[in-house]
Design a protein around this motif. Structure first.
Motif: not given
Length: 273
Positions: A71-74, A76-77, A80, A115, A119, A137, A142
């Motif tokens: 998902r998007r949060e993966h 973005e992480q 980082r 993404e 990030s 998505y 998601g």
């Protein structure tokens, strides 16, 4: 009375994975989600010619069971977690200020998910200066539903031409920086229209194509062939420019391949290939 002539404007387009960073986004994402055999899967896709070189991660995100839950949060992480080359902010600050009466516009063009790049470069490169793989998505789960655009292979050529048209920059003032096989098409395109290409690895395919090769861990190192071969500065002028920006051009084996060490004014940054 006529105004002063407008400064010459250059487009600098850079790859991301292993060009501005040290590691591949796909490897970092695989480690994050616990996916296995990423490199073997990429190599298999390359041998099958199923996708353009550089677009393997986008394919896996859509079709491989281990990546279907991303998902998007993966992403973005993952960004980082990516380790960037030294002095990217310093390089961009210099480019934004202009050099010797010349203007430079810097963009990132990569097949890595947008993404991830945004990030990783948050606060360094503006989001609208980043072109990465665009994903759609599913609004409920998601998960990645479709791939909108993949700047890989000829996809990078399309982005370069789009930027040249938007910025009204002639092709001979385009500079492209890359590291691997996925950059071959765009480097050939830039070279064929009298632009300038810089390789930041010893990839054998790029070595025969790039106008210059720079081996360094420091992002500012790519300024050496730009100042030397495009602006025509002397070695003394280049060293003075680095010193005026708080850096020391510590080692420079001036050849078609430039091996460079850059040292910060407040410390030492070793960047020897």
């Amino acid at each position: 009375m006529a105004g002063a002539p407008a400064p010459k404007h250059f487009l600098i387009a850079s790859d991301f994975d292993q060009t501005l960073s040290f590691n591949d986004s796909g490897v970092a994402l695989s480690e994050l989600i616990g996916a296995s055999q990423f490199q073997q899967k990429v190599d298999g896709l390359a041998r099958s010619n199923l996708v353009q070189q550089g677009g393997e991660l986008a394919y896996l995100l859509r079709h491989d069971p281990e990546f279907r839950g991303v998902r998007r949060e993966h992403l973005e992480q993952t960004g980082r977690r990516v380790r960037l080359r030294s002095n990217i902010p310093a390089m961009l600050e210099c480019l934004n200020q202009g050099i010797g009466g010349y203007r430079f516009s810097f963009f990132v063009i990569s097949a890595a998910p947008r993404e991830v790049i945004q990030s990783a470069l948050e606060g360094i490169v503006a989001p609208d200066h980043i072109f990465g793989t665009e994903l759609d998505y599913d609004p409920h789960s998601g998960e990645v539903r479709s791939i909108v655009r993949v700047p890989a292979g000829y996809g990078k050529v399309a982005v370069v031409e789009e930027l040249e048209a938007r910025l009204e920059i002639p092709p001979e003032r385009t500079i492209y920086v890359g590291d691997g096989s996925s950059d071959v098409h765009v480097m050939l395109h830039v070279n064929n229209r009298d632009g300038f290409t810089i390789a930041v690895s010893e990839n054998t395919q790029l070595a025969r194509i790039a106008r210059s090769t720079v081996l360094s861990d420091d992002a500012c190192s790519v300024m050496v062939p730009i100042l030397d071969q495009i602006l025509g500065w002397s070695s003394g002028q280049i060293r003075t420019w680095f010193e005026s920006n708080g850096l020391t051009l510590h080692e420079w084996e001036k050849a078609r391949t430039d091996r460079i060490t850059v040292r910060a004014a407040t410390g030492i940054i070793d960047a020897v290939a």
